[in-house]
Design a protein around this motif. Sequence first.
Motif, PDB file in Angstrom:
ATOM      1  N   HIS A 165       0.918  -1.158   0.061  1.00 51.54           N
ATOM      2  CA  HIS A 165       0.065  -0.105   0.041  1.00 51.54           C
ATOM      3  C   HIS A 165       0.714   1.252   0.032  1.00 51.54           C
ATOM      4  O   HIS A 165       0.483   2.133   0.476  1.00 51.54           O
ATOM      5  CB  HIS A 165      -1.051  -0.044   1.154  1.00 51.54           C
ATOM      6  CG  HIS A 165      -2.010  -0.936   0.981  1.00 51.54           C
ATOM      7  ND1 HIS A 165      -3.010  -1.440   2.124  1.00 51.54           N
ATOM      8  CD2 HIS A 165      -2.439  -1.848   0.008  1.00 51.54           C
ATOM      9  CE1 HIS A 165      -3.636  -2.540   1.857  1.00 51.54           C
ATOM     10  NE2 HIS A 165      -3.417  -2.566   0.515  1.00 51.54           N
ATOM     11  N   SER A 187      -5.025   3.016   1.880  1.00 54.82           N
ATOM     12  CA  SER A 187      -5.819   2.339   3.327  1.00 54.82           C
ATOM     13  C   SER A 187      -6.963   1.841   3.030  1.00 54.82           C
ATOM     14  O   SER A 187      -8.006   2.301   2.753  1.00 54.82           O
ATOM     15  CB  SER A 187      -5.875   3.251   4.562  1.00 54.82           C
ATOM     16  OG  SER A 187      -6.213   2.776   5.424  1.00 54.82           O
ATOM     17  N   ARG A 219     -11.745   2.289  -0.152  1.00 56.18           N
ATOM     18  CA  ARG A 219     -10.473   2.493   0.272  1.00 56.18           C
ATOM     19  C   ARG A 219     -10.238   4.205   0.375  1.00 56.18           C
ATOM     20  O   ARG A 219     -10.955   5.136   0.048  1.00 56.18           O
ATOM     21  CB  ARG A 219      -9.201   2.236  -0.675  1.00 56.18           C
ATOM     22  CG  ARG A 219      -9.164   3.087  -2.125  1.00 56.18           C
ATOM     23  CD  ARG A 219     -10.304   2.766  -3.004  1.00 56.18           C
ATOM     24  NE  ARG A 219     -10.780   1.225  -3.310  1.00 56.18           N
ATOM     25  CZ  ARG A 219     -11.940   1.079  -3.570  1.00 56.18           C
ATOM     26  NH1 ARG A 219     -12.822   2.068  -3.863  1.00 56.18           N
ATOM     27  NH2 ARG A 219     -12.413  -0.342  -3.821  1.00 56.18           N
ATOM     28  N   SER A 236      -7.179  -5.610  -2.339  1.00 53.87           N
ATOM     29  CA  SER A 236      -6.879  -5.422  -0.907  1.00 53.87           C
ATOM     30  C   SER A 236      -6.028  -6.724  -0.686  1.00 53.87           C
ATOM     31  O   SER A 236      -6.404  -7.724  -1.068  1.00 53.87           O
ATOM     32  CB  SER A 236      -7.900  -5.373   0.212  1.00 53.87           C
ATOM     33  OG  SER A 236      -8.795  -4.308   0.036  1.00 53.87           O
TER      34      SER A 236
END
Length: 853
Positions: free
Chosen positions: A781, A813, A819, A852
């Motif tokens: 990320h 995030s 997100r 993710s």
Amino acid sequence: MKQRCLFACFSLLFSFYAFAQTPPTLDYYLPAATRYRPAIPTPEQVLGFQIGTWHLSHDQQVWYLRTLAAAAPDRIKIEEYGRTYEDRPLQVLIITHPDNHQRLEEIRRQHVALNDPAQAASFNTAQMPTVLYNGYSIHGNEPSGANAATLVAYYLAAAEGPEVEQILRNTVILLDPSFNPDGLQRFSTWVNAHKSITEVADPNAREFNEPFPRGRTNHYWFDLNRDWLPAQHPESQGRVRLFQRWQPNVLTDHHEMGTNSTFFFQPGVSTRVNPLTPLQNQELTSKIGQFHAAALDSIGSLYFTKEGYDDFYYGKGSTYPDVQGSIGILFEQASSRGHAQESDHGVLRFPFTIRNQVTTALSTLRALQALRPELLDYQRSFFQESAPTTRGRTTAPQGYVFSRTRDLARAYHFIEMLRRHQIDVYRAGQSVTINGQSVSANEAYVVPLAQRQRRLIEAIFRTQTEFTDSLFYDISSWTFPLAFNLPYQAGLPRLGERIDSLPFPVGRVRGRTDGAVGWAFAWDGYYAPRALYRLQKAGVRTLVAQKPFSQQIGNETIDFSYGTILVPTFNQEVPADSIAALMEQLTTDDALDVYALPTGLAASGVDLGSRSLAPVPQPKIGMFIGSGISSYDAGEIWHLLDQRYQMPLTLLDLDDWRGSNIDRYTVLIMPDGNYRLNDGFKETLERWVRAGGTLVALQGALRWVQSVGLGDFSFKTPPKDTSYTRYVDLPDRRGAQEISGAIFQVDVDVTHPLAFGYRNDRLAVFKQGELFLNSSANATHLPLRYTAQPLLSGYVTAPNLNELRNTPAVVVSPQGRGRVIAFADNPNFRAFWYGTNKLFANALFFGATLRSY
């Protein structure tokens, strides 16, 4: 001694009288005992009120000045040099003696030739007029300048006598009455609408407290006084064109500052002058300042010099001239911010603020009469220097070379900016090596230093990391090829043809269009986001390649990188021939090469049916604005999407938040700001994100996002200087710890969707402020991280630099099915940081494609 005391007391009493006098009269503003031509109408005769009674709106100013020019054609020629975003005229009054008007173009040509070393020696400067660019109120809510301009124009059109005769005969005055018409109109409407008939000077009054975004800025909320060098807006482009056409000896820039101040005129802080500015420039600024001091003394007005303001960043009106043989002069008047307001010096009334601006405008004209040969000789000598400056350098380069890489548009806009400032750009006459990479001649450009704008070229290309002072009124670096993300280096290869015309670049269609199973274009191009949105708006289904592939197209094998946009021909609601027409349109409108794909089978890499080709939904975007939010940052985003990408953006005003339905948006943007939002807003936003929304938060917005648990990131505490400091030095110590604006290098994960369109794993970013993110445990990320040695140009303290090393610049995030994309810095800085705009666009288009892990 008694006489001096009596004079001081009289001056002080006169100052209080001037501060309090109301209503104003024409004699209050203009020199006493002056005769005026009766055929020339006063502002009051045309407008119906005296200047200072109400705030002049821009349309009223235009009306009066056009009336004035029509009444005094022997002295005034009025020209429109541009239009604002709101379609208001940008106009200049060219004011001079009737005899000069008869040969105005000859005077202009001769004056400009003074800057040409091949011709300059033949001119007798004792017989030449000076040229003054007299400009007002680039910040719309600093109105004393624009109101003063109207009075100065009347004086120069109507006054009679030896002094004004000499001024007109020896000077060509370019009077620019309102640098920022849109902002002036917005502000004047506000304060006039909230004026009471009974004077209310309470600073808490609504009159003095404009709502977001306030009248300081232009239509897109940009500070136009930071745009002289980038020149990204029509107001700036028009006045730069005017400046370059006349190349004035002096440019005056009339501003306002805090209500509790007095009056400022330059010179500023001597240690904060850009090293490319000659010492003689500051000496002449001081000489001109003596005339301002005498004029203000004569009316009992207090003032200060040599503190508070500097001459470092060349993007300001008072500094842009300093690197071009001219003298820039900043005036700052304490602002009434309305009609009358309490201050530390008593009630500050609007007419008094106007009077000081008029007084220094006229003292400038007197200075030009006294210093005329010296100013003209200085301008000539500035351009006669034969060798490039070596100040601040160990070795002076002979020029700079840069390349366009895979994007035609960024190089086009960079060259466009250079040519606005009359900088010659050439095509390379040979292949070159830039930063170790071989570049063909048709992709390389050269800017030699052996030309008139040598110092300005240095200001545009140079990097600097050592400074004599650690305080900056504005940014400490602005290296333009880094801002445009163009490979460059010092050097002077063989020159090819000079670029005298600059049409917008055009791409081409490659491959056979008949029978194509799909279309593709690289994401490298600056206008690729505009192209993608145009396709989506037309109802075309689009995909993005999350892995590279290649295809055989004709006799070539074409490699397609991360972020390539794919348009399948089949299973579309839009007919194939319409898609083909749209794709061809992208080549001309968006400077892109598009490829007709003959097969779904890749020569290497993923095929067109791969799961690595992710659908790209059309983004529906809203942006929060209102109190506490930076109008500058919000305006930069609005401008980018509206002007460049031509994408609709809904502005959501938090000051009027009533639980608006945000489910209609797929992307929400939180610009930099100090957010104070209630639990209901937090809960609404959290639900929206977890349901699949993309929240893009920038800089200060990250602190609120993290504080309510929406962001999986944290912050480092900026280092503090705890050393002993004398009381008098405390303000400077805090300023010296700030990152006022510098350029740093980041490592780029080019495989990450937020970095699509970048091929190099290093990128220059612009940073202001001390917001440092901690590294996340989830490295997938972190698409951008500061390098171990990140400083490229600008000022930063050693402790701050150490804290910045290896920290994230962008964090993603995941939150439920949605997100939060967190930008530690501003990728859209002042509209000229073209090189990082794509990062922001990627967040809008590809945020929904992020997985993710």
